[in-house]
Design a protein around this motif. Structure first.
Motif, PDB file in Angstrom:
ATOM      1  N   ALA A 140      37.892  69.022  46.406  1.00 51.08           N
ATOM      2  CA  ALA A 140      36.969  67.899  46.208  1.00 51.08           C
ATOM      3  C   ALA A 140      37.564  66.610  46.766  1.00 51.08           C
ATOM      4  N   SER A 141      38.874  66.445  46.628  1.00 48.43           N
ATOM      5  CA  SER A 141      39.528  65.247  47.173  1.00 48.43           C
ATOM      6  C   SER A 141      39.694  65.355  48.682  1.00 48.43           C
ATOM      7  N   GLU A 142      40.018  66.557  49.161  1.00 49.84           N
ATOM      8  CA  GLU A 142      40.237  66.736  50.597  1.00 49.84           C
ATOM      9  C   GLU A 142      38.950  66.525  51.390  1.00 49.84           C
ATOM     10  N   ALA A 143      37.811  66.902  50.814  1.00 53.75           N
ATOM     11  CA  ALA A 143      36.528  66.690  51.493  1.00 53.75           C
ATOM     12  C   ALA A 143      36.305  65.200  51.759  1.00 53.75           C
ATOM     13  N   ILE A 144      36.661  64.368  50.802  1.00 55.88           N
ATOM     14  CA  ILE A 144      36.525  62.919  50.981  1.00 55.88           C
ATOM     15  C   ILE A 144      37.548  62.419  51.991  1.00 55.88           C
ATOM     16  N   ALA A 145      38.813  62.826  51.810  1.00 55.09           N
ATOM     17  CA  ALA A 145      39.886  62.314  52.664  1.00 55.09           C
ATOM     18  C   ALA A 145      39.688  62.699  54.126  1.00 55.09           C
ATOM     19  N   VAL A 146      39.332  63.954  54.386  1.00 54.59           N
ATOM     20  CA  VAL A 146      39.173  64.412  55.766  1.00 54.59           C
ATOM     21  C   VAL A 146      37.980  63.740  56.423  1.00 54.59           C
ATOM     22  N   ASN A 147      36.899  63.548  55.678  1.00 53.83           N
ATOM     23  CA  ASN A 147      35.742  62.860  56.246  1.00 53.83           C
ATOM     24  C   ASN A 147      36.091  61.433  56.649  1.00 53.83           C
ATOM     25  N   VAL A 148      36.905  60.761  55.834  1.00 52.30           N
ATOM     26  CA  VAL A 148      37.297  59.383  56.166  1.00 52.30           C
ATOM     27  C   VAL A 148      38.205  59.364  57.382  1.00 52.30           C
ATOM     28  N   ARG A 149      39.182  60.277  57.430  1.00 59.16           N
ATOM     29  CA  ARG A 149      40.142  60.292  58.545  1.00 59.16           C
ATOM     30  C   ARG A 149      39.483  60.579  59.880  1.00 59.16           C
ATOM     31  N   ASN A 150      38.378  61.293  59.877  1.00 58.91           N
ATOM     32  CA  ASN A 150      37.750  61.704  61.126  1.00 58.91           C
ATOM     33  C   ASN A 150      36.549  60.861  61.506  1.00 58.91           C
ATOM     34  N   VAL A 151      36.352  59.746  60.827  1.00 62.15           N
ATOM     35  CA  VAL A 151      35.248  58.840  61.158  1.00 62.15           C
ATOM     36  C   VAL A 151      35.834  57.496  61.565  1.00 62.15           C
ATOM     37  N   THR A 152      35.486  57.041  62.750  1.00 58.72           N
ATOM     38  CA  THR A 152      35.989  55.754  63.239  1.00 58.72           C
ATOM     39  C   THR A 152      35.040  54.597  62.935  1.00 58.72           C
ATOM     40  N   ASP A 153      33.783  54.905  62.684  1.00 62.63           N
ATOM     41  CA  ASP A 153      32.790  53.881  62.405  1.00 62.63           C
ATOM     42  C   ASP A 153      32.863  53.494  60.928  1.00 62.63           C
ATOM     43  N   LEU A 154      33.199  52.242  60.633  1.00 66.12           N
ATOM     44  CA  LEU A 154      33.363  51.793  59.252  1.00 66.12           C
ATOM     45  C   LEU A 154      32.084  51.926  58.437  1.00 66.12           C
ATOM     46  N   GLU A 155      30.940  51.823  59.108  1.00 68.96           N
ATOM     47  CA  GLU A 155      29.676  51.951  58.387  1.00 68.96           C
ATOM     48  C   GLU A 155      29.518  53.355  57.810  1.00 68.96           C
ATOM     49  N   LYS A 156      30.103  54.359  58.488  1.00 67.58           N
ATOM     50  CA  LYS A 156      30.013  55.733  57.988  1.00 67.58           C
ATOM     51  C   LYS A 156      31.024  56.003  56.878  1.00 67.58           C
ATOM     52  N   VAL A 157      32.025  55.142  56.757  1.00 69.01           N
ATOM     53  CA  VAL A 157      33.026  55.315  55.712  1.00 69.01           C
ATOM     54  C   VAL A 157      32.480  54.884  54.354  1.00 69.01           C
ATOM     55  N   GLN A 158      31.611  53.892  54.336  1.00 68.87           N
ATOM     56  CA  GLN A 158      31.117  53.348  53.074  1.00 68.87           C
ATOM     57  C   GLN A 158      30.422  54.395  52.195  1.00 68.87           C
ATOM     58  N   PRO A 159      29.530  55.251  52.748  1.00 69.30           N
ATOM     59  CA  PRO A 159      28.928  56.276  51.888  1.00 69.30           C
ATOM     60  C   PRO A 159      29.957  57.213  51.277  1.00 69.30           C
ATOM     61  N   VAL A 160      31.017  57.519  52.023  1.00 70.81           N
ATOM     62  CA  VAL A 160      32.074  58.382  51.490  1.00 70.81           C
ATOM     63  C   VAL A 160      32.805  57.673  50.353  1.00 70.81           C
ATOM     64  N   SER A 161      33.082  56.381  50.543  1.00 71.19           N
ATOM     65  CA  SER A 161      33.729  55.592  49.478  1.00 71.19           C
ATOM     66  C   SER A 161      32.856  55.555  48.226  1.00 71.19           C
ATOM     67  N   ASP A 162      31.543  55.463  48.425  1.00 73.14           N
ATOM     68  CA  ASP A 162      30.621  55.432  47.277  1.00 73.14           C
ATOM     69  C   ASP A 162      30.662  56.747  46.506  1.00 73.14           C
ATOM     70  N   ILE A 163      30.780  57.872  47.216  1.00 67.50           N
ATOM     71  CA  ILE A 163      30.872  59.174  46.532  1.00 67.50           C
ATOM     72  C   ILE A 163      32.127  59.218  45.675  1.00 67.50           C
ATOM     73  N   PHE A 164      33.227  58.655  46.194  1.00 74.47           N
ATOM     74  CA  PHE A 164      34.466  58.645  45.406  1.00 74.47           C
ATOM     75  C   PHE A 164      34.308  57.776  44.164  1.00 74.47           C
ATOM     76  N   THR A 165      33.839  56.541  44.333  1.00 75.38           N
ATOM     77  CA  THR A 165      33.796  55.600  43.206  1.00 75.38           C
ATOM     78  C   THR A 165      32.709  55.952  42.192  1.00 75.38           C
ATOM     79  N   CYS A 166      31.611  56.546  42.650  1.00 75.35           N
ATOM     80  CA  CYS A 166      30.476  56.808  41.753  1.00 75.35           C
ATOM     81  C   CYS A 166      30.425  58.236  41.229  1.00 75.35           C
TER      82      CYS A 166
END
Length: 999
Positions: free
Chosen positions: A458-484
């Motif tokens: 569950a943690s690796e799914a978030i971490a790998v998605n963030v590491r492989n996305v260069t567009d900051l706008e695409k990182v925000q939804p992933v951050s929201d999944i972590f915090t919420c």
């Protein structure tokens, strides 16, 4: 005429009796003097597979083994070396010079010209290489590997020299990982005892064991549907296509006509057909097969994944740098260019859908199916663990899988929510199994493993998605999944919440380490604001007292909790240490290119330093290592260094000294970096120089130990690579065999391609000290040189002490290592030595002066790649200029300039034009005030944020002590402007302060 004379009748094999070796073509092709070739032939085993008879019947099926042979004569060695010097040596026919020396039992010397010459050592053929470009890349990799082999020779010579002078690395030094088989990701508690398991098998109820050991028929059928004929069938479809599986007749997988059509089309594409029975054992074997393929190929698997190309590396936008890519597809790994498609005919299958859509459907069915059939049995958790491992590696290498797992993560029916449901069930089953002594110990053991692994995925799914996305706008939804979603699911499993076990808490801290260092820094800053009290409480916890206050229902739970308690604290300390590291930022304007950022300042004022000091004093090696690494990072702030200086009874210095003089290499590596940062402050320099044994001896000891570890590790990797090459050769020969059908040849060709990629990866791995493959080994060497450069900057006494060691031998061995940090440490250390000593070293101080000059120019070429030039590049130029102006070094420069036009241009255009006053060692002023002034004006290149107090922690207005945690010192009750560490300081300062104090 000698037997090895060029005119001798038996000098070459072709001059021998034609019939003597007619059955052994390789023997004839060695192109060596006869007496040399015979010895090489006797000592070099053939790497042929057991089935390959080579025309020799049963005897030919056995690999030749090297017998216990006497050492080769001096005549043979002389014959070989004379043959090489004559210019008739052909490494592509007989083998590399270095390899033949080793076969003959001769210890190579790094000073030998032919050992260093890569042209005399390139001989391996490339299996499966097709294009000229691929061949050139393979040669470049072999040149790189050969240079690494020569460096390993230099390492060994340095180690032998140190041991001969009784200054070698201390016996008994170790890497903690080698001593402790329990890895950081052990979620299960103490290892199972085999004898205990045998006793349980004999004493526990047969009914309970039978219920635990087997899946129900419904579960078997469901696993066959969601995994074997679903996920496994698709993901492995580029290699295997299934017929109707035994035991699944009642499941309609496909219509007969459709199945026959797909079978025919897959056969045309060279795909192997197998008939697989659905069972627990087979499912586990299939999972292990997929894990192995993911790790070896490191790309998406499945026939439809290949339709979009298979670039070797890719991101979520379908970009990659491979050469077999075609049109980019969502979820695929497109390469640069259109390349050849490996399965061109498979594109004609009528029901083609995108790889991403297929994966989304299959992974969703797989996870939801596992939730549907979940049960607390041992048989189910075995299947679950293996499927989790497949998905873990799948999401690392396939963007479609990681997107599918995280897609709609905040919706209650999403795949991610199903993973979290499985995680909660695994935790419940683990606790229930631990409390039920009628069940085997293996049952809670595996359920705890499942709980930890599901938390990790569950943690690796978030971490790998963030590491492989260069567009900051695409990182925000992933951050929201972590915090919420994920974080609220984790926090209830942290103490001091009621009913929380250490076993469940540890998995949470490890998951937070994985996620928080991947997400943007505003996320961990927010986490620290809200949950710092939880982190602080676990690091301040008295484990023994806490365990004594707990009541355990049985001995099994007590043993597990006792085992996991200290490891839980170490995992929490790992989070703090990683936050300190993650809080550092790169700064291009200084020689010291890493400075503390906002996250580092946040943990600093929260009180990270005293927590890390407390943990570093622990007897637990894992906790000690983690805390020392955190201190090494946060010590870039002056506040941290000041807090350590203030420790009672020189506690900060003793902490560093104990780590440096210990036998724990990981703790010592962190202490070396910590000491290098402490040496930035004048208050620390004298105490560091007074450490016994001397700081220079400790640096040389740990460097030699690191070199020894590198040599041993490279040897092990080389042996592994040889095994891969042997299997690759076997498959190549078998694919060429006339006994095989065309279909079998295609199968072996595909296996050959996979092995070839694995072999290339192993070849790269043999060069340990690179930016690509660096680990604690490289850090230990880098930090030793960095510490030497720091203490040299301010002490003439250190020059005299270093002159009594093999300092220049060390610099020579490290001068061409391709790690930026090590390159910087080597150059800065060398510059500081020459600057304080007042002149360049003499060639007689080096084992191979020519290599030293070549290595320095190799560093020049590396520095040329950086723009704008770094301060390290400037220091390197000053050092080269000083050497060039020395008449003792002129011959070496002239020889290199004649051989390399680039070096000549560099010397004549740049080095020779540097003014004398700028050269290293020109100014021999030994005035200590000048040295102090130079450090204050930034000669060291230390950024202001590292050299001055941050202001985040207050200083006592009387004694100047820095508070360890924000808010620790109390303000003056009248003016509320100044702070004091205690009442005594306030009293002593009152006479001075009352003049400016105002109510």
């Amino acid at each position: 005429m000698s037997a090895y004379d060029k005119g001798a009748e038996d000098y070459y094999y072709e001059d021998e009796d034609e019939n003597e070796y007619e059955e052994d073509e390789d023997f004839n092709e060695l192109s060596l003097p006869s007496i040399v070739a015979r010895e090489v032939e006797k000592r070099r085993p053939y790497h042929l597979p057991d089935w390959y008879d080579g025309g020799g019947g049963e005897e030919g099926k056995k690999d030749r083994e090297i017998e216990a042979l006497p050492p080769v004569s001096d005549e043979v060695i002389k014959a070989f070396k004379d043959h090489v010097k004559s210019g008739d040596f052909e490494p592509e026919m007989s083998g590399g010079y270095l390899e033949i020396l080793e076969i003959l039992g001769v210890t190579p010397k790094s000073t030998d010209y032919y050992v260093k010459d890569y042209k005399s050592n390139l001989w391996h053929y490339d299996f499966g290489k097709k294009t000229e470009e691929e061949s050139e890349k393979a040669i470049a990799k072999k040149i790189q590997s050969h240079r690494a082999s020569v460096r390993y020779l230099r390492y060994q010579e340095f180690i032998d020299d140190q041991n001969a002078k009784k200054r070698g690395f201390a016996e008994g030094c170790f890497w903690t990982e080698d001593q402790d088989e329990d890895s950081l990701k052990n979620y299960v508690g103490p290892p199972l005892c085999e004898k205990q398991s045998q006793i349980e098998q004999a004493t526990l109820s047969r009914d309970v064991l039978e219920k635990d050991e087997h899946l129900t028929q419904e579960q078997i059928l469901k696993i066959g549907e969601i995994f074997t004929t679903g996920f496994y069938h698709y993901v492995n479809s580029d290699k295997v296509d299934l017929g109707m599986a035994a035991g699944l007749e009642q499941i309609k997988i496909d219509s007969n006509s459709n199945r026959q059509r797909r079978r025919a089309q897959a056969q045309d594409a060279g795909i192997q057909f197998q008939k697989i029975e659905i069972s627990e054992t087979n499912t586990i074997e299939q999972c292990q097969e997929l894990v192995s393929r993911y790790l070896n190929l490191q790309r998406p698997l499945g026939r439809k994944a290949l339709e979009g190309g298979t670039g070797s590396k890719g991101n979520d936008n379908g970009n990659g740098n491979g050469k077999k890519g075609g049109k980019k597809k969502r979820g695929g790994k497109g390469g640069k260019g259109r390349g050849r498609n490996r399965h061109r005919q498979s594109n004609k299958i009528s029901e083609v859908r995108t790889h991403e859509m297929e994966i989304e459907l299959l992974v969703t069915n797989l996870i939801n199916g596992l939730v549907e059939i979940q049960s607390p049995t041992l048989a189910y958790v075995r299947i679950l663990l293996n499927v989790i491992e497949v998905l873990y590696h799948g999401l690392r290498f396939d963007p479609a899988i990681r997107r599918c797992i995280l897609q709609y993560g905040m919706d209650k029916d999403s795949v991610y929510q199903s993973v979290l449901k499985l995680r909660q069930s695994a935790l419940k089953y683990a606790k229930d199994a631990d409390g039920d002594l009628s069940r085997a110990s293996e049952c809670p053991f595996l359920w705890w493993d499942a709980y930890g692994s599901l938390t990790e995925i569950a943690s690796e799914a978030i971490a790998v998605n963030v590491r492989n996305v260069t567009d900051l706008e695409k990182v925000q939804p992933v951050s929201d999944i972590f915090t919420c979603t994920f974080l609220p699911d984790l926090v209830p499993h942290l103490k001091p919440n009621d009913g929380v076990w250490y076993s469940e808490e540890r998995a949470v801290w490890l998951a937070l380490v994985n996620v928080l260092i991947a997400l943007p820094k505003n996320v961990p800053i927010k986490f620290i604001k809200e949950y710092w009290h939880l982190l602080e409480s676990v690091l301040m916890r008295d484990i023994d007292e806490d365990l004594q206050n707990q009541t355990f229902s049985n001995e099994r739970i007590e043993a597990r909790e006792t085992y996991m308690a200290q490891r839980t604290v170490a995992s929490a300390a790992s989070l703090l240490s990683n936050l300190c590291n993650h809080g550092m930022e790169f700064h291009d304007g200084t020689q010291i290119g890493i400075i503390p950022g906002s996250l580092a300042m946040k943990v600093l004022k929260k009180g990270a330093v005293p927590l890390l000091i407390r943990c570093a004093r622990s007897d637990n090696a894992e906790l000690n290592n983690t805390a020392m690494n955190g201190l090494a990072q946060i010590s870039r702030t002056r506040d941290c260094r000041q807090v350590m200086l203030q420790q009672p009874d020189n506690g900060g210095l003793k902490l560093v000294e104990e780590a440096l003089t210990s036998k724990n290499a990981i703790s010592a590596s962190a202490a070396l970096l910590l000491a290098a940062h402490l040496a930035w402050d004048e208050e620390w320099r004298e105490p560091l120089r007074n450490i016994k044994p001397g700081i220079e001896e400790l640096c040389l000891k740990w460097t030699a130990f690191s070199m020894d570890s590198i040599v041993k590790k490279a040897k092990g990797l080389k042996e592994k690579q040889d095994e891969e090459t042997k299997e690759c050769s076997a498959n190549m020969l078998k694919s060429m065999s006339s006994k095989l059908s065309e279909e079998e040849r295609k199968i072996f060709k595909q296996r050959l391609d996979e092995l070839d990629k694995t072999r290339e990866k192993a070849l790269l791995s043999t060069e340990i000290e690179t930016e690509y493959n660096r680990d604690h080994l490289g850090y230990l060497m880098s930090r030793s040189l960095l510490l030497l450069s720091s203490v040299l900057m301010h002490s003439h006494d250190m020059i005299a002490r270093l002159k009594r060691t093999d300092y220049w031998h060390l610099i020579s061995a490290c001068i061409d290592i391709p790690i930026e940090e090590l390159r910087n440490g080597t150059i800065i250390s060398m510059h500081n030595f020459m600057n304080l000593f007042g002149s360049a070293p003499t060639p007689s101080q080096f084992p191979d002066p020519m290599h030293f000059v070549e290595g320095m120019f190799a560093q020049v070429k590396e520095e040329e790649k950086t723009s704008p030039p770094t301060q390290t590049a400037t220091l390197l130029m000053y050092c080269l200029s000083s050497l060039y102006q020395s008449f003792l070094w002129k011959p070496y420069f002239e020889e290199l300039m004649n051989a390399d036009g680039d070096v000549r241009w560099f010397v004549e255009s740049l080095i020779s034009t540097i003014p004398q006053t700028s050269r290293v060692g020109f100014n021999k002023d030994t005035d200590p005030s000048r040295i102090k002034k130079s450090s204050e004006t930034g000669v060291l290149g230390i950024h202001q944020s590292c050299s001055a107090l941050s202001g985040k922690l207050a200083s006592c207005n009387a004694c100047g002590k820095v508070e360890e945690k924000r808010g620790q010192w109390k303000k003056c009750s009248r003016c509320q402007k100044v702070k004091y560490c205690g009442r005594d300081c306030q009293k002593s300062d009152w006479k001075k302060h009352k003049k400016v104090c105002s109510a």
